[in-house]
Scaffold this active site. Structure first.
Site, PDB file in Angstrom:
ATOM      1  N   ASN A  15      -4.127  -3.402  -0.256  1.00  0.00           N
ATOM      2  CA  ASN A  15      -4.919  -4.391   0.471  1.00  0.00           C
ATOM      3  C   ASN A  15      -6.417  -4.104   0.404  1.00  0.00           C
ATOM      4  O   ASN A  15      -7.202  -4.756   1.104  1.00  0.00           O
ATOM      5  CB  ASN A  15      -4.477  -4.445   1.932  1.00  0.00           C
ATOM      6  N   HIS A  40      -9.318 -12.117   2.219  1.00  0.00           N
ATOM      7  CA  HIS A  40      -8.443 -13.168   2.749  1.00  0.00           C
ATOM      8  C   HIS A  40      -9.178 -14.059   3.751  1.00  0.00           C
ATOM      9  O   HIS A  40      -8.915 -15.272   3.830  1.00  0.00           O
ATOM     10  CB  HIS A  40      -7.212 -12.553   3.421  1.00  0.00           C
ATOM     11  N   LYS A  49       6.865  -9.153  -2.285  1.00  0.00           N
ATOM     12  CA  LYS A  49       6.249  -9.953  -1.233  1.00  0.00           C
ATOM     13  C   LYS A  49       6.319 -11.425  -1.618  1.00  0.00           C
ATOM     14  O   LYS A  49       5.775 -11.826  -2.650  1.00  0.00           O
ATOM     15  CB  LYS A  49       4.798  -9.546  -1.011  1.00  0.00           C
ATOM     16  N   HIS A  83      -8.920  -6.887   0.676  1.00  0.00           N
ATOM     17  CA  HIS A  83      -8.195  -8.090   1.071  1.00  0.00           C
ATOM     18  C   HIS A  83      -8.480  -8.560   2.498  1.00  0.00           C
ATOM     19  O   HIS A  83      -8.304  -9.744   2.793  1.00  0.00           O
ATOM     20  CB  HIS A  83      -6.688  -7.875   0.902  1.00  0.00           C
ATOM     21  N   LYS A 124       1.044   0.006  -8.965  1.00  0.00           N
ATOM     22  CA  LYS A 124       1.755  -0.748  -7.931  1.00  0.00           C
ATOM     23  C   LYS A 124       3.201  -0.298  -7.821  1.00  0.00           C
ATOM     24  O   LYS A 124       3.754  -0.204  -6.709  1.00  0.00           O
ATOM     25  CB  LYS A 124       1.685  -2.247  -8.204  1.00  0.00           C
ATOM     26  N   GLU A 136       5.371  -1.596   3.465  1.00  0.00           N
ATOM     27  CA  GLU A 136       3.996  -1.452   3.936  1.00  0.00           C
ATOM     28  C   GLU A 136       3.888  -0.778   5.292  1.00  0.00           C
ATOM     29  O   GLU A 136       3.271  -1.274   6.230  1.00  0.00           O
ATOM     30  CB  GLU A 136       3.304  -2.829   3.979  1.00  0.00           C
ATOM     31  N   HIS A 194      -8.154 -16.410  -5.397  1.00  0.00           N
ATOM     32  CA  HIS A 194      -7.809 -15.183  -4.670  1.00  0.00           C
ATOM     33  C   HIS A 194      -8.591 -13.978  -5.190  1.00  0.00           C
ATOM     34  O   HIS A 194      -9.184 -13.227  -4.407  1.00  0.00           O
ATOM     35  CB  HIS A 194      -6.306 -14.928  -4.799  1.00  0.00           C
ATOM     36  N   ARG A 250       1.425   1.659   1.061  1.00  0.00           N
ATOM     37  CA  ARG A 250       1.251   0.333   0.454  1.00  0.00           C
ATOM     38  C   ARG A 250       0.006  -0.389   0.960  1.00  0.00           C
ATOM     39  O   ARG A 250      -0.467  -1.343   0.347  1.00  0.00           O
ATOM     40  CB  ARG A 250       2.505  -0.527   0.676  1.00  0.00           C
ATOM     41  N   ARG A 274      20.671 -17.811   2.455  1.00  0.00           N
ATOM     42  CA  ARG A 274      20.374 -16.427   2.849  1.00  0.00           C
ATOM     43  C   ARG A 274      20.096 -15.505   1.661  1.00  0.00           C
ATOM     44  O   ARG A 274      20.183 -14.290   1.775  1.00  0.00           O
ATOM     45  CB  ARG A 274      21.492 -15.848   3.729  1.00  0.00           C
ATOM     46  N   GLU A 318      -7.718  -7.817  -9.402  1.00  0.00           N
ATOM     47  CA  GLU A 318      -6.636  -6.974  -8.889  1.00  0.00           C
ATOM     48  C   GLU A 318      -6.512  -5.682  -9.702  1.00  0.00           C
ATOM     49  O   GLU A 318      -6.202  -4.623  -9.146  1.00  0.00           O
ATOM     50  CB  GLU A 318      -5.318  -7.743  -8.893  1.00  0.00           C
TER      51      GLU A 318
END
Length: 330
Positions: free
Chosen positions: A231, A238, A135, A234, A213, A223, A250, A227, A113, A177
């Site tokens: 993206n 993606h 993330k 993206h 960031k 997000e 990427h 946030r 956990r 990025e």
């Protein structure tokens, strides 16, 4: 220099310093069991440098590429920790790029956990973006980051000297990025990338990108609003990445994705910058295939996707479009 991510009890320091990897034991708590995750594209010297500074290191080398960001690989890493007697007091250290960081971070978030996670990014993409923000995820059936969590690292070490062994294509991959963040949030950073010697100014580019960031994550960790600007490029990017799984990096996919969500004026300057840093500016789309992949976008709510658009450099707008409308952009 040290940049602090202010997230109450989840906050942490980001150390940006040339040669910092050699002082990891002074910056991190390595006096315990330490799972060091790297891939076969990263010089082994980097993982071994960390291992020499640990009380009880265990190095696992995964195969380079998106295919390693899988449930099966995550299970393998957790089993390695279990078989080596790792407890909640032990930790995971990622030494690699975004794939290594996402996978190792998700293992750390899940094992018992949650155990401590440190990130030492070795690619430009991970140094300017994916190493901070919390993330962590794995892919499923070639869909990016479908299974994951928000799990902040305990500390991040960014050593720009590690970029000296980075292949040119990977360096370009990371610049996508930095360009992305400059377009939405920092006109001066875009001008720096557009008009200067990039390698000579790479420390400044890393710092400015991270500060963008950092601000975004501090104000919207999970997000819910701001946030979403991270993206930019993206949604279509993606979708391309899912189609080209492993063939395009990427950053290369994000570079292509940005071209369809900015004004014509911005697009003209963006194409020149992408050419300058060696990123693609053309792609042959199969609209129906891309549309099918867009429909799996994590930012979608039913048939509606929140898209980030840049009409002038340094500013952005968020618009809600249907999957069909997004597909029509290409």
């Amino acid at each position: 220099m040290t940049v602090t991510m202010n997230l109450l009890d989840r906050g942490y320091d980001i150390v940006i310093e040339r040669g910092a990897i050699n002082a990891a034991n002074k910056l991190l708590n390595l006096n315990r069991n330490v799972l060091i995750v790297t891939d076969d594209g990263v010089p082994l010297d980097y993982a071994e440098c960390i291992a020499k500074q640990c009380l009880n290191p265990v190095i696992v080398i995964i195969k380079q590429g998106e295919e390693s960001k899988s449930i099966a690989e995550m299970e393998n890493l957790c089993r390695v920790m279990l078989n080596n007697g790792f407890t909640r007091k032990d930790c995971v250290v990622a030494v690699g790029g975004g794939v290594v960081g996402d996978l190792a971070g998700f293992c750390a978030a899940s094992y018992m956990r949650g155990i401590d996670f440190y990130n030492i990014p070795t690619t430009l993409l991970s140094q300017v973006d994916s190493s901070i923000g919390g993330k962590v995820a794995v892919n499923l059936d070639k869909y990016k980051n479908i299974i994951g969590a928000f799990y902040q690292p305990k500390k991040v070490i960014i050593d720009p000297l590690l970029l000296n062994t980075l292949p040119e294509r990977q360096f370009s991959n990371g610049m996508a990025e930095a360009i992305k963040m400059s377009l939405t949030s920092d006109k001066e950073l875009f001008n720096l990338i557009e008009n200067s010697d990039i390698e000579a100014n790479i420390d400044t580019i890393i710092e400015k990108s991270l500060n963008i960031k950092k601000y975004v994550v501090e104000n919207d960790e999970r997000e819910n609003g701001l946030r979403k600007i991270l993206n930019f490029g993206h949604t279509i990017g993606h979708a391309i990445e899912s189609v080209e799984f492993g063939n395009l990096y990427h950053g290369e996919c994000v570079a292509l994705g940005m071209l369809y969500v900015c004004s014509e004026e911005v697009k003209k300057r963006l194409i020149k910058v992408l050419n300058k840093v060696g990123l693609p500016t053309q792609y042959e789309f199969d609209k129906e295939v891309i549309k099918a992949n867009i429909s799996h976008d994590k930012k979608s709510e039913g048939d509606v996707i929140s898209g980030v658009f840049v009409e002038e450099i340094g500013a952005y707008k968020i618009k809600n479009l249907s999957v069909e409308e997004f597909a029509n952009l290409i």
